[in-house]
Write a protein that holds these residues in place. Structure first.
Motif, PDB file in Angstrom:
ATOM      1  N   ARG A  18      42.651  51.110  36.899  1.00 42.90           N
ATOM      2  CA  ARG A  18      41.450  50.420  36.421  1.00 42.90           C
ATOM      3  C   ARG A  18      40.428  50.258  37.535  1.00 42.90           C
ATOM      4  O   ARG A  18      39.212  50.395  37.312  1.00 42.90           O
ATOM      5  CB  ARG A  18      41.839  49.046  35.864  1.00 42.90           C
ATOM      6  N   ALA A  19      40.894  49.946  38.752  1.00 41.17           N
ATOM      7  CA  ALA A  19      40.026  49.841  39.935  1.00 41.17           C
ATOM      8  C   ALA A  19      38.839  48.912  39.717  1.00 41.17           C
ATOM      9  O   ALA A  19      37.708  49.224  40.087  1.00 41.17           O
ATOM     10  CB  ALA A  19      39.539  51.224  40.363  1.00 41.17           C
ATOM     11  N   GLY A  20      39.099  47.777  39.069  1.00 42.36           N
ATOM     12  CA  GLY A  20      38.060  46.775  38.907  1.00 42.36           C
ATOM     13  C   GLY A  20      37.095  47.010  37.764  1.00 42.36           C
ATOM     14  O   GLY A  20      36.153  46.234  37.581  1.00 42.36           O
ATOM     15  N   GLN A  21      37.303  48.062  36.971  1.00 46.96           N
ATOM     16  CA  GLN A  21      36.388  48.374  35.875  1.00 46.96           C
ATOM     17  C   GLN A  21      36.975  47.898  34.543  1.00 46.96           C
ATOM     18  O   GLN A  21      37.952  47.166  34.508  1.00 46.96           O
ATOM     19  CB  GLN A  21      36.136  49.886  35.836  1.00 46.96           C
ATOM     20  N   GLY A  22      36.349  48.343  33.432  1.00 46.22           N
ATOM     21  CA  GLY A  22      36.932  48.093  32.120  1.00 46.22           C
ATOM     22  C   GLY A  22      38.148  48.986  31.920  1.00 46.22           C
ATOM     23  O   GLY A  22      38.514  49.775  32.796  1.00 46.22           O
ATOM     24  N   PHE A  49      37.930  48.078  26.598  1.00 46.14           N
ATOM     25  CA  PHE A  49      37.723  46.648  26.793  1.00 46.14           C
ATOM     26  C   PHE A  49      36.916  46.426  28.064  1.00 46.14           C
ATOM     27  O   PHE A  49      37.128  47.095  29.086  1.00 46.14           O
ATOM     28  CB  PHE A  49      39.066  45.922  26.890  1.00 46.14           C
ATOM     29  N   SER A  50      35.997  45.482  28.006  1.00 42.41           N
ATOM     30  CA  SER A  50      35.138  45.197  29.149  1.00 42.41           C
ATOM     31  C   SER A  50      35.950  44.586  30.288  1.00 42.41           C
ATOM     32  O   SER A  50      37.074  44.108  30.099  1.00 42.41           O
ATOM     33  CB  SER A  50      34.021  44.231  28.741  1.00 42.41           C
ATOM     34  N   GLN A  51      35.362  44.596  31.470  1.00 41.75           N
ATOM     35  CA  GLN A  51      36.017  43.991  32.625  1.00 41.75           C
ATOM     36  C   GLN A  51      36.342  42.524  32.358  1.00 41.75           C
ATOM     37  O   GLN A  51      37.447  42.054  32.665  1.00 41.75           O
ATOM     38  CB  GLN A  51      35.119  44.098  33.853  1.00 41.75           C
ATOM     39  N   SER A  52      35.410  41.795  31.754  1.00 40.05           N
ATOM     40  CA  SER A  52      35.633  40.365  31.516  1.00 40.05           C
ATOM     41  C   SER A  52      36.769  40.142  30.523  1.00 40.05           C
ATOM     42  O   SER A  52      37.600  39.246  30.709  1.00 40.05           O
ATOM     43  CB  SER A  52      34.347  39.699  31.011  1.00 40.05           C
ATOM     44  N   ASP A  53      36.836  40.954  29.473  1.00 41.90           N
ATOM     45  CA  ASP A  53      37.930  40.827  28.502  1.00 41.90           C
ATOM     46  C   ASP A  53      39.277  41.090  29.174  1.00 41.90           C
ATOM     47  O   ASP A  53      40.262  40.396  28.922  1.00 41.90           O
ATOM     48  CB  ASP A  53      37.744  41.805  27.343  1.00 41.90           C
ATOM     49  N   TRP A  54      39.304  42.116  30.015  1.00 40.09           N
ATOM     50  CA  TRP A  54      40.572  42.478  30.655  1.00 40.09           C
ATOM     51  C   TRP A  54      40.996  41.425  31.670  1.00 40.09           C
ATOM     52  O   TRP A  54      42.186  41.105  31.795  1.00 40.09           O
ATOM     53  CB  TRP A  54      40.440  43.849  31.317  1.00 40.09           C
ATOM     54  N   LEU A  55      40.050  40.838  32.412  1.00 43.24           N
ATOM     55  CA  LEU A  55      40.385  39.810  33.385  1.00 43.24           C
ATOM     56  C   LEU A  55      40.953  38.574  32.704  1.00 43.24           C
ATOM     57  O   LEU A  55      41.873  37.926  33.225  1.00 43.24           O
ATOM     58  CB  LEU A  55      39.149  39.435  34.209  1.00 43.24           C
ATOM     59  N   LEU A 112      40.374  41.332  41.798  1.00 39.16           N
ATOM     60  CA  LEU A 112      40.600  41.831  40.445  1.00 39.16           C
ATOM     61  C   LEU A 112      39.355  42.506  39.873  1.00 39.16           C
ATOM     62  O   LEU A 112      39.455  43.390  39.018  1.00 39.16           O
ATOM     63  CB  LEU A 112      41.043  40.687  39.530  1.00 39.16           C
ATOM     64  N   GLU A 113      38.183  42.093  40.338  1.00 41.81           N
ATOM     65  CA  GLU A 113      36.936  42.698  39.886  1.00 41.81           C
ATOM     66  C   GLU A 113      36.619  43.991  40.631  1.00 41.81           C
ATOM     67  O   GLU A 113      35.597  44.624  40.360  1.00 41.81           O
ATOM     68  CB  GLU A 113      35.789  41.706  40.059  1.00 41.81           C
ATOM     69  N   GLY A 114      37.476  44.377  41.575  1.00 45.81           N
ATOM     70  CA  GLY A 114      37.249  45.609  42.315  1.00 45.81           C
ATOM     71  C   GLY A 114      36.279  45.476  43.476  1.00 45.81           C
ATOM     72  O   GLY A 114      35.887  46.478  44.074  1.00 45.81           O
ATOM     73  N   ARG A 115      35.911  44.254  43.846  1.00 41.17           N
ATOM     74  CA  ARG A 115      35.004  44.041  44.983  1.00 41.17           C
ATOM     75  C   ARG A 115      35.859  43.766  46.226  1.00 41.17           C
ATOM     76  O   ARG A 115      35.950  42.641  46.709  1.00 41.17           O
ATOM     77  CB  ARG A 115      34.040  42.896  44.676  1.00 41.17           C
ATOM     78  N   TYR A 116      36.463  44.808  46.733  1.00 40.62           N
ATOM     79  CA  TYR A 116      37.503  44.662  47.732  1.00 40.62           C
ATOM     80  C   TYR A 116      36.971  44.165  49.075  1.00 40.62           C
ATOM     81  O   TYR A 116      37.578  43.291  49.702  1.00 40.62           O
ATOM     82  CB  TYR A 116      38.232  45.999  47.908  1.00 40.62           C
ATOM     83  N   SER A 117      35.860  44.703  49.539  1.00 39.79           N
ATOM     84  CA  SER A 117      35.312  44.237  50.813  1.00 39.79           C
ATOM     85  C   SER A 117      34.834  42.793  50.717  1.00 39.79           C
ATOM     86  O   SER A 117      34.974  42.013  51.668  1.00 39.79           O
ATOM     87  CB  SER A 117      34.164  45.155  51.258  1.00 39.79           C
ATOM     88  N   THR A 118      34.270  42.434  49.579  1.00 43.00           N
ATOM     89  CA  THR A 118      33.852  41.043  49.378  1.00 43.00           C
ATOM     90  C   THR A 118      35.054  40.116  49.400  1.00 43.00           C
ATOM     91  O   THR A 118      35.016  39.028  49.990  1.00 43.00           O
ATOM     92  CB  THR A 118      33.106  40.901  48.038  1.00 43.00           C
ATOM     93  N   SER A 119      36.147  40.546  48.785  1.00 43.30           N
ATOM     94  CA  SER A 119      37.377  39.757  48.781  1.00 43.30           C
ATOM     95  C   SER A 119      37.902  39.571  50.201  1.00 43.30           C
ATOM     96  O   SER A 119      38.339  38.468  50.577  1.00 43.30           O
ATOM     97  CB  SER A 119      38.436  40.442  47.912  1.00 43.30           C
ATOM     98  N   VAL A 120      37.841  40.631  51.001  1.00 45.95           N
ATOM     99  CA  VAL A 120      38.291  40.537  52.388  1.00 45.95           C
ATOM    100  C   VAL A 120      37.447  39.521  53.155  1.00 45.95           C
ATOM    101  O   VAL A 120      37.960  38.698  53.920  1.00 45.95           O
ATOM    102  CB  VAL A 120      38.231  41.923  53.065  1.00 45.95           C
TER     103      VAL A 120
END
Length: 293
Positions: A109-113, A141-147, A187-195
């Motif tokens: 999924r890599a943070g997408q739908g 399914f959208s990213q928000s639905d899946w999260l 989970l949203e795929g924003r990996y550098s932001t998470s770091v």
């Protein structure tokens, strides 16, 4: 697409929603399907069939789909075929995933739908005759639905070490709120932001425990063999902050491109463990002070 008896439509299925639920040792995915059932004129097409569903195969992914497993219906006969027809009948199909399967799904999924395809197969029966009917339904399914489904299934929290969350309301810059934010960014795929948020977690924890001087002192100690276990842990905390420093984000390109999923997941695990251990040491220290010798 529809479920047919010869050329006569039995029902029109739609994949409408996705939910999650907690399962011991795994994660539950619950797919909500709806069946619109048209009126059945027995005078023209014969007796009404009764439809019973088998477990259905579930696939995910668009360009390179792969099988997740089989989902089981909560009701093997989710609708009745009648002369009057019916509005959409909802039914849930449950699928249990192992931690390894969920991790593979999230890497894809890599943070997408997420596109989900359900291959329906059922047995349609009427007096003296039985047929197998089938259909495929899919939905992205959208990213928000899946999260939301991931939250309901408990994925993300169990991905990390258990961290004791303090009671009461905490501000947005408290380490517990920041750790939750880092997990969601992952989970949203924003990996550098998470770091980057992981660094804020450790800075907030260090401030709360009043260990700024201790962290610096442990890092500056030249005779490494003389470090205590606690000092070595503080050095590890400083190393994690150095690894995730904002200035480091700018080396070699755009900050959003520097850290991949593997790096972010590694740091989330390290930071969660450092938080857990640091808090435990603080509690032990408080108890030692309160206990008379």
């Amino acid at each position: 697409m529809s479920l047919y008896w010869n050329s006569r439509i039995i029902a029109d299925p739609v994949l409408a929603r996705v939910h999650g639920y907690k399962v011991a040792g795994g994660y539950g995915i619950r797919l909500g399907l709806e069946f619109a059932v048209p009126a059945w004129d027995e005078s023209k097409v014969g007796p009404t069939p009764a439809v019973f569903f088998y477990p259905c195969a579930v696939q995910v992914g668009d360009s390179e789909p792969y099988a997740l497993g089989r989902a089981f219906s909560e009701n093997p006969q989710p609708f009745l075929v009648t002369e009057h027809g019916s509005n959409p009948n909802g039914v849930l199909f449950d699928l249990v995933l192992s931690p390894a399967a969920m991790e593979r799904l999230e890497r894809t999924r890599a943070g997408q739908g997420m596109q989900v395809k359900v291959k329906l197969q059922a047995e349609a029966r009427r007096p003296g005759e039985t047929r197998v009917v089938s259909d495929e339904v899919s939905r992205t399914f959208s990213q928000s639905d899946w999260l939301i489904a991931l939250e309901q299934a408990g994925f993300g929290r169990t991905m990390l070490f258990e961290v004791p969350i303090p009671e009461g309301e905490q501000g947005d810059e408290h380490w517990s709120r920041l750790l939750e934010r880092a997990r969601r960014e992952f989970l949203e795929g924003r990996y550098s932001t998470s770091v980057g948020t992981c660094r804020l977690v450790l800075e907030a924890l260090t401030s709360e425990l009043k260990q700024d001087v201790a962290v610096q002192g442990a890092s500056d100690l030249k005779k490494k063999r003389e470090r205590t276990v606690e000092q070595r842990e503080l050095v590890l905390r400083q190393a994690a902050m150095d690894y995730s420093s904002p200035s480091h984000h700018m080396d070699g390109g755009h900050p959003d491109d520097l850290y991949d999923r593997r790096a972010a997941q590694m740091l989330l695990g390290i930071v969660s463990s450092l938080v857990t251990s640091g808090l435990a040491r603080a509690v032990d220290a408080q108890r030692a002070v309160a206990t008379p010798t």
